[in-house]
Write an enzyme that holds these catalytic residues in place. Structure first.
Site, PDB file in Angstrom:
ATOM      1  CG  HIS A  62       4.766   0.311   0.079  1.00  0.00           C
ATOM      2  ND1 HIS A  62       3.904   0.054   1.120  1.00  0.00           N
ATOM      3  CD2 HIS A  62       4.174   1.278  -0.669  1.00  0.00           C
ATOM      4  CE1 HIS A  62       2.828   0.833   0.993  1.00  0.00           C
ATOM      5  NE2 HIS A  62       2.977   1.582  -0.079  1.00  0.00           N
ATOM      6  CG  ASP A 106       4.540  -1.702   4.011  1.00  0.00           C
ATOM      7  OD1 ASP A 106       5.638  -1.143   3.782  1.00  0.00           O
ATOM      8  OD2 ASP A 106       3.496  -1.465   3.371  1.00  0.00           O
ATOM      9  CB  SER A 205       1.412   4.137   0.886  1.00  0.00           C
ATOM     10  OG  SER A 205       0.691   3.162   0.221  1.00  0.00           O
ATOM     11  N   GLY A 206       1.730   4.932   4.033  1.00  0.00           N
ATOM     12  CA  GLY A 206       2.664   5.491   5.004  1.00  0.00           C
ATOM     13  C   GLY A 206       2.045   6.423   6.006  1.00  0.00           C
TER      14      GLY A 206
END
Length: 251
Positions: A62, A106, A205-206
């Site tokens: 994402h 994801d 995120s990530g």
């Protein structure tokens, strides 16, 4: 050094998922950390990521965009640090079965336009063995430049970190009306004890969940208020996909 990149830092909107309840990391103690500056047209956001080969960064699917620039070797992302390497992304390779509604699969590999120079400030993090399980109770760590509170939109200039505990899958119950209704134990990890109040949050995120010096998870999603547990992509499930994708792209 792209000065434009860093002037943007002050008004970057938040991505889908800073560290809640954490503290500033020792500068360059996590040489694998990557800061991703992401553009969707004229809109910009940011994510974390981590260096798994000289020319590949692993992150969440994402965290995609029209254009991504990776900054390696950073501690204070608003400063022009001599340790920083700024490398554009040549190609984004999200997992072919990524579902943005359920957050399943994801995970994304970013192929860099040039190879990173490995040194004391920029380095690789090992990946786990395929399908390796990280039992509940293990204490791991997470880091990022994201928001440090649910009550303001301020993200952190410096890299923040926190210790978080791997929870049993039952701590992310798949109740139809609950926030974890899309939790998938085969592709996700439930991490962070509610009582401790430490968690990844928006902007992280990530980034990697580091357990026993390997990247076992990727910050994926969680509650709107940043209360733990949060959900991470289970990296060990995707080792065959990561290896195959990197092999296919190596010159």
């Amino acid at each position: 050094m792209d000065q434009h990149l860093f002037s943007l830092r002050y008004f970057l909107p938040q991505s889908e998922q800073g560290i809640i309840g954490g503290h500033e990391a020792q500068p360059h103690s996590r040489p694998y950390m990557a800061y991703l500056a992401i553009w969707h047209g004229n809109n910009s956001s940011f994510c974390g990521g981590f260096l798994v080969a000289k020319n590949f960064v692993l992150t969440a699917a994402h965290c995609n965009g029209d254009k991504i620039i990776v900054v390696l070797g950073a501690h204070n992302i608003t400063k022009n640090e001599s340790s920083q390497q700024v490398i554009p992304v040549r190609c984004q390779h999200p997992h072919q079965d990524y579902d943005k509604e359920s957050h399943n699969n994801d995970i994304m590999l970013l192929e860099l336009e040039s190879k990173a120079s490995l040194n004391g400030d920029v380095g690789l993090i090992p990946l786990p063995v395929a399908h390796q399980q990280m039992p509940p109770g293990n204490v791991c760590s997470v880091a990022g430049w994201g928001r440090t509170s649910a009550y303001n939109n301020l993200s952190s200039d410096t890299l923040q970190e926190a210790d978080v505990e791997v929870m049993p899958d039952s701590a992310c119950p798949r109740n139809r009306r609950g926030i974890y209704h899309d939790y998938n134990p085969s592709t996700m990890m439930c991490v962070g004890k509610k009582e401790k109040g430490k968690s990844s949050f928006k902007g992280d995120s990530g980034g990697p969940l580091v357990c026993q010096q390997t990247a076992q998870g990727i910050v994926s999603w969680g509650s709107e208020m940043g209360t733990p547990p949060a959900v991470y992509t289970r990296v060990s499930t995707f080792i065959p996909w990561i290896r195959k994708t990197m092999r296919m792209l190596q010159p």
